[in-house]
Design an enzyme around this catalytic site. Sequence first.
Site, mmCIF file in Angstrom:
data_model
loop_
_atom_site.group_PDB
_atom_site.id
_atom_site.type_symbol
_atom_site.label_atom_id
_atom_site.label_comp_id
_atom_site.label_asym_id
_atom_site.label_seq_id
_atom_site.Cartn_x
_atom_site.Cartn_y
_atom_site.Cartn_z
ATOM 1 N N SER A 7 -7.879 7.243 -1.835
ATOM 2 C CA SER A 7 -8.061 6.256 -0.776
ATOM 3 C C SER A 7 -7.015 6.474 0.313
ATOM 4 O O SER A 7 -6.014 7.172 0.092
ATOM 5 C CB SER A 7 -7.963 4.838 -1.344
ATOM 6 O OG SER A 7 -6.809 4.701 -2.154
ATOM 7 N N GLU A 9 -4.822 4.617 3.696
ATOM 8 C CA GLU A 9 -4.388 3.348 4.301
ATOM 9 C C GLU A 9 -4.085 3.504 5.786
ATOM 10 O O GLU A 9 -3.497 4.497 6.219
ATOM 11 C CB GLU A 9 -3.138 2.861 3.562
ATOM 12 C CG GLU A 9 -2.632 1.507 4.031
ATOM 13 C CD GLU A 9 -1.588 0.964 3.073
ATOM 14 O OE1 GLU A 9 -1.931 0.777 1.878
ATOM 15 O OE2 GLU A 9 -0.436 0.754 3.497
ATOM 16 N N ASP A 100 5.733 -9.122 3.033
ATOM 17 C CA ASP A 100 7.139 -9.148 3.438
ATOM 18 C C ASP A 100 7.453 -10.456 4.143
ATOM 19 O O ASP A 100 6.642 -10.967 4.923
ATOM 20 C CB ASP A 100 7.441 -7.981 4.384
ATOM 21 C CG ASP A 100 7.254 -6.635 3.697
ATOM 22 O OD1 ASP A 100 7.525 -6.564 2.483
ATOM 23 O OD2 ASP A 100 6.834 -5.684 4.371
ATOM 24 N N PHE A 207 11.964 3.895 6.774
ATOM 25 C CA PHE A 207 10.990 3.222 5.908
ATOM 26 C C PHE A 207 11.539 3.060 4.490
ATOM 27 O O PHE A 207 11.407 2.001 3.873
ATOM 28 C CB PHE A 207 9.684 4.022 5.841
ATOM 29 C CG PHE A 207 8.824 3.931 7.067
ATOM 30 C CD1 PHE A 207 9.102 3.023 8.071
ATOM 31 C CD2 PHE A 207 7.715 4.765 7.220
ATOM 32 C CE1 PHE A 207 8.304 2.938 9.205
ATOM 33 C CE2 PHE A 207 6.913 4.689 8.348
ATOM 34 C CZ PHE A 207 7.212 3.784 9.347
ATOM 35 N N HIS A 257 -3.311 7.209 -3.318
ATOM 36 C CA HIS A 257 -3.529 6.339 -2.157
ATOM 37 C C HIS A 257 -2.593 6.831 -1.060
ATOM 38 O O HIS A 257 -1.377 6.734 -1.179
ATOM 39 C CB HIS A 257 -3.215 4.890 -2.537
ATOM 40 C CG HIS A 257 -3.462 3.900 -1.441
ATOM 41 N ND1 HIS A 257 -4.732 3.484 -1.081
ATOM 42 C CD2 HIS A 257 -2.599 3.233 -0.624
ATOM 43 C CE1 HIS A 257 -4.640 2.598 -0.102
ATOM 44 N NE2 HIS A 257 -3.365 2.430 0.197
#
Length: 276
Positions: A7, A9, A100, A207, A257
């Site tokens: 998958s 995102e 978050d 990140f 993913h």
Amino acid sequence: MKTHNFSIEFFPPKTEDGTQKLRATRAKLAELDPKYFSVTFGAGGTTQQGTLDTVVEIRKEGFDAAPHLSCVGGSKDSIRQILKTYQEHDIRRLVALRGDLPSGYGMGGEFRYANELVEFIRAETGDWFHIEVAAYPEMHPQAKSPQDDLNNFVRKVKAGANAAITQYFYNADAYFQFVENAHKAGVDVPIVAGVMPITNSSQLMRFSEMCGAEIPRWVRLKLASFGDDSASIKAFGLDVVTQMCERLLAGGAPGLHFYSLNQAAATTEIWKRLLA
């Protein structure tokens, strides 16, 4: 590959230019025939309208789409309305997260944790949605301990989750250990490995600092040695991530993913190398 769950995102674009770029990216990634596309939201559930607009567009293009749903700051009424809207658009898959906390935000709202959101979705919609939840092989940055984090994950699954997607990582052993611990704790749902292609080292460091993902020392040093040589960074990143993905799949990971960051090139290349 078709026996694995692959998958991809995206994040919802905030401008018309971003929307056009994402359409072009999606067209390229659609050629890979992923199981579904997922779409994130901003801190505190912001950009939820952008998330809806993007998943509806993906569905119209004939692909399965999974909106991320945050419960931070949400009321039962607001979440109920969002679920109803997704049902009206025949969305059958959700990624249910606490989300978050925005800067300066307390634990307000009617939901505190993702397991409460999963329980609510099940109570409101039965088995309509295939629910994915988050997993953290290297521990959630706000968890008290690895055991505490595992207990939180088990609660989410027992609340009614169908599967899980991990935070990205670059240490396959952390993933395998987490899966083993989850199985020992009675979890039997698929735990799909989250994959972040390496294309920009400063962005990756930023990140990873925020989400608690560890970058192995040898990878950090190698990336630093390239300086601003983006071609070398990308080439090295493709090798490192592809090799990790190969090991994950060989070791039993049910799927991957890809966190695409709305870019097509790196995900496409890794995918093709895995098919080779």
